[in-house]
Design a protein around this motif. Structure first.
Motif, PDB file in Angstrom:
ATOM      1  N   PRO A 169       3.065  -9.249  -4.899  1.00 39.78           N
ATOM      2  CA  PRO A 169       2.590  -7.889  -5.027  1.00 39.78           C
ATOM      3  C   PRO A 169       2.460  -7.185  -3.681  1.00 39.78           C
ATOM      4  O   PRO A 169       2.511  -5.978  -3.624  1.00 39.78           O
ATOM      5  N   GLY A 170       2.263  -7.908  -2.593  1.00 36.58           N
ATOM      6  CA  GLY A 170       2.126  -7.275  -1.293  1.00 36.58           C
ATOM      7  C   GLY A 170       0.729  -6.722  -1.068  1.00 36.58           C
ATOM      8  O   GLY A 170      -0.088  -6.656  -1.983  1.00 36.58           O
ATOM      9  N   LEU A 171       0.467  -6.377   0.171  1.00 40.10           N
ATOM     10  CA  LEU A 171      -0.786  -5.722   0.547  1.00 40.10           C
ATOM     11  C   LEU A 171      -0.432  -4.466   1.319  1.00 40.10           C
ATOM     12  O   LEU A 171       0.305  -4.523   2.303  1.00 40.10           O
ATOM     13  N   TYR A 172      -0.957  -3.328   0.872  1.00 44.04           N
ATOM     14  CA  TYR A 172      -0.575  -2.028   1.409  1.00 44.04           C
ATOM     15  C   TYR A 172      -1.796  -1.290   1.947  1.00 44.04           C
ATOM     16  O   TYR A 172      -2.894  -1.407   1.411  1.00 44.04           O
ATOM     17  N   VAL A 173      -1.571  -0.505   2.992  1.00 40.44           N
ATOM     18  CA  VAL A 173      -2.644   0.315   3.550  1.00 40.44           C
ATOM     19  C   VAL A 173      -3.035   1.380   2.526  1.00 40.44           C
ATOM     20  O   VAL A 173      -2.180   2.098   2.013  1.00 40.44           O
ATOM     21  N   THR A 174      -4.322   1.447   2.223  1.00 42.24           N
ATOM     22  CA  THR A 174      -4.831   2.502   1.342  1.00 42.24           C
ATOM     23  C   THR A 174      -5.728   3.462   2.106  1.00 42.24           C
ATOM     24  O   THR A 174      -5.953   4.577   1.653  1.00 42.24           O
ATOM     25  N   LEU A 233     -11.821   2.193  17.788  1.00 45.25           N
ATOM     26  CA  LEU A 233     -11.358   1.269  16.758  1.00 45.25           C
ATOM     27  C   LEU A 233     -10.808   2.013  15.538  1.00 45.25           C
ATOM     28  O   LEU A 233     -11.248   3.110  15.227  1.00 45.25           O
ATOM     29  N   LEU A 234      -9.861   1.370  14.866  1.00 45.51           N
ATOM     30  CA  LEU A 234      -9.290   1.896  13.636  1.00 45.51           C
ATOM     31  C   LEU A 234      -9.550   0.859  12.547  1.00 45.51           C
ATOM     32  O   LEU A 234      -9.133  -0.300  12.662  1.00 45.51           O
ATOM     33  N   LEU A 235     -10.255   1.254  11.510  1.00 53.32           N
ATOM     34  CA  LEU A 235     -10.542   0.389  10.372  1.00 53.32           C
ATOM     35  C   LEU A 235      -9.491   0.658   9.296  1.00 53.32           C
ATOM     36  O   LEU A 235      -9.358   1.796   8.833  1.00 53.32           O
ATOM     37  N   VAL A 236      -8.745  -0.376   8.923  1.00 52.05           N
ATOM     38  CA  VAL A 236      -7.645  -0.225   7.965  1.00 52.05           C
ATOM     39  C   VAL A 236      -7.936  -1.074   6.734  1.00 52.05           C
ATOM     40  O   VAL A 236      -8.170  -2.276   6.842  1.00 52.05           O
ATOM     41  N   THR A 237      -7.907  -0.425   5.570  1.00 49.88           N
ATOM     42  CA  THR A 237      -8.125  -1.108   4.301  1.00 49.88           C
ATOM     43  C   THR A 237      -6.778  -1.372   3.642  1.00 49.88           C
ATOM     44  O   THR A 237      -5.950  -0.459   3.518  1.00 49.88           O
ATOM     45  N   PHE A 238      -6.569  -2.610   3.221  1.00 51.29           N
ATOM     46  CA  PHE A 238      -5.353  -3.017   2.517  1.00 51.29           C
ATOM     47  C   PHE A 238      -5.697  -3.315   1.065  1.00 51.29           C
ATOM     48  O   PHE A 238      -6.757  -3.844   0.768  1.00 51.29           O
ATOM     49  N   ASN A 239      -4.774  -2.965   0.166  1.00 52.87           N
ATOM     50  CA  ASN A 239      -4.955  -3.196  -1.258  1.00 52.87           C
ATOM     51  C   ASN A 239      -3.675  -3.789  -1.794  1.00 52.87           C
ATOM     52  O   ASN A 239      -2.609  -3.585  -1.232  1.00 52.87           O
ATOM     53  N   ASP A 240      -3.755  -4.485  -2.929  1.00 53.62           N
ATOM     54  CA  ASP A 240      -2.564  -5.139  -3.467  1.00 53.62           C
ATOM     55  C   ASP A 240      -1.647  -4.200  -4.240  1.00 53.62           C
ATOM     56  O   ASP A 240      -0.638  -4.631  -4.765  1.00 53.62           O
ATOM     57  N   ARG A 241      -1.937  -2.942  -4.296  1.00 59.05           N
ATOM     58  CA  ARG A 241      -1.063  -1.972  -4.941  1.00 59.05           C
ATOM     59  C   ARG A 241      -0.790  -0.827  -3.974  1.00 59.05           C
ATOM     60  O   ARG A 241      -1.724  -0.287  -3.385  1.00 59.05           O
ATOM     61  N   PRO A 242       0.477  -0.456  -3.807  1.00 56.88           N
ATOM     62  CA  PRO A 242       0.776   0.660  -2.912  1.00 56.88           C
ATOM     63  C   PRO A 242       0.222   1.965  -3.465  1.00 56.88           C
ATOM     64  O   PRO A 242       0.234   2.188  -4.664  1.00 56.88           O
ATOM     65  N   GLN A 243      -0.283   2.785  -2.596  1.00 52.96           N
ATOM     66  CA  GLN A 243      -0.765   4.108  -2.977  1.00 52.96           C
ATOM     67  C   GLN A 243       0.263   5.126  -2.486  1.00 52.96           C
ATOM     68  O   GLN A 243       0.640   5.100  -1.329  1.00 52.96           O
TER      69      GLN A 243
END
Length: 174
Positions: free
Chosen positions: A136-141, A159-169
């Motif tokens: 499924p991958g991990l995508y930046v949300t 700093l840059l806080l990046v959230t990854f999710n298993d579904r592309p947005q």
């Protein structure tokens, strides 16, 4: 003083190339992007009967990051299908992003954006720590700055806080 990352890793990022996505697309689509649904078009590129998102990406880049222990445990469990949560966060330092050309010179915004994909994590010597299975991958949300350092005279993003999710947005094309 802008600080530094604690216990850094290298995140292999595959940034979505929205300019290439806007070009000629597969099949009946004028581009690789569906303007009605605001997402990449789906095509069966390998004739396996399953449609995948039509994506064009820049070459992968390895960016120093900080991985929180809970996030790493979640990532480690994902390939076995035992993912207790579908998102986690990595922290990047703007100094590293600037050095790698991942900051827009005109706006100062980071060029890590929604729909970019995490390919793997490496240790600082370059040894693979964890690959991310796609799909499924991990995508930046979400990617948002979290601080401006400690220097009073010339504050700069820290700093840059990046959230990854298993579904592309999906995101609009520039």
């Amino acid at each position: 003083m802008r600080g530094k990352l604690i216990f850094p890793f290298l995140a292999e990022l595959h940034r979505l190339d929205s300019v290439a996505m806007a070009g000629p697309g597969p099949g009946p689509h004028a581009s690789g992007y569906d303007a009605d649904f605001r997402e990449p078009v789906l095509v069966d590129a390998d004739d396996d009967g399953l449609s995948e998102a039509f994506r064009r990406e820049f070459p992968p880049v390895r960016v120093p990051c900080q991985v929180e222990p809970d996030a790493f445990e979640s990532l480690r469990m994902t390939p076995s299908g035992n993912s207790p949560r579908t998102s986690f966060e990595l922290v990047f330092h703007f100094r590293d992003l600037e050095r790698l050309g991942l900051v827009d010179a005109a706006t100062g915004d980071a060029l890590i954006r929604p729909s970019d994909r995490l390919g793997a994590l490496y240790d600082v010597m370059g040894a693979l720590v964890q690959a991310v299975r796609t799909p499924p991958g991990l995508y930046v949300t979400e990617a948002r700055p979290t601080g401006f350092g400690l220097h009073r005279r010339r504050p700069r993003r820290n700093l840059l806080l990046v959230t990854f999710n298993d579904r592309p947005q999906a995101r609009g094309l520039a």
